[in-house]
Write an enzyme that holds these catalytic residues in place. Structure first.
Site: not given
Length: 172
Positions: A133-136
């Protein structure tokens, strides 16, 4: 039944925690993906069962992603968060590979006011599914790296892997 395994990755050891699921590809829905030194990282509990085989599909997808051959994960997720966190996390899931958005842009996408930017940042910081879940892909309004539970160096490595660029000029 809660299952877990650890794997090596370019970011260091990853702890994967999941629940058996009849609907998940590979039979396991992912509840947490965390790294050592991460704030709020999962900690293995006595009532969990170590089961590397349960994560074969997820591990295959992760390895392919780290090799540059996967741009979107097809993983079933399980688990909580408040209604607000879930809205923020859903917004993260649709940020395209190789692009970034600002915290303000995420607030706009979920229909929150500009005053909610800090709340959006807090919800992103509570994301239990790093990498997948690409919070980056969320950066500061000025384009600078900001906040990442596993450290800014790891965030930069993920963005470099994706050759990430801002989706549009960051507005907030």
């Amino acid at each position: 039944m809660t299952v877990y395994t650890t794997i090596d990755s370019p970011l260091g050891e990853l702890l994967l925690v999941g629940e058996k699921s009849a609907t998940a590809k590979g039979g396991t829905a992912l509840a947490s993906l965390s790294m050592p030194g991460q704030g709020s990282a999962a900690v293995v509990r006595d009532d969990w069962t170590e089961d590397a085989a349960a994560f074969e599909e997820i591990v295959t997808q992760l390895r392919t992603y780290f090799e540059g051959g996967l741009t979107h994960f097809d993983i079933e997720y399980v688990g909580g968060g408040s209604e607000f966190q879930q809205r923020v996390w859903k917004a993260l899931e649709v940020i395209p590979y190789g692009t970034t958005l600002s915290y303000g842009q995420i607030a706009e996408r979920i229909g929150a006011s500009r005053a909610a930017v800090r709340a959006v940042g807090t919800a992103i910081g509570a994301n239990p599914l790093l990498v997948v879940r690409p919070c980056h892909r969320v950066i500061g309004a000025n384009g600078a790296l900001a906040g990442y539970a596993a450290g800014l160096e790891r965030k930069q490595r993920l963005l470099d892997l994706e050759n990430a660029r801002p989706a549009v000029a960051a507005s907030s």
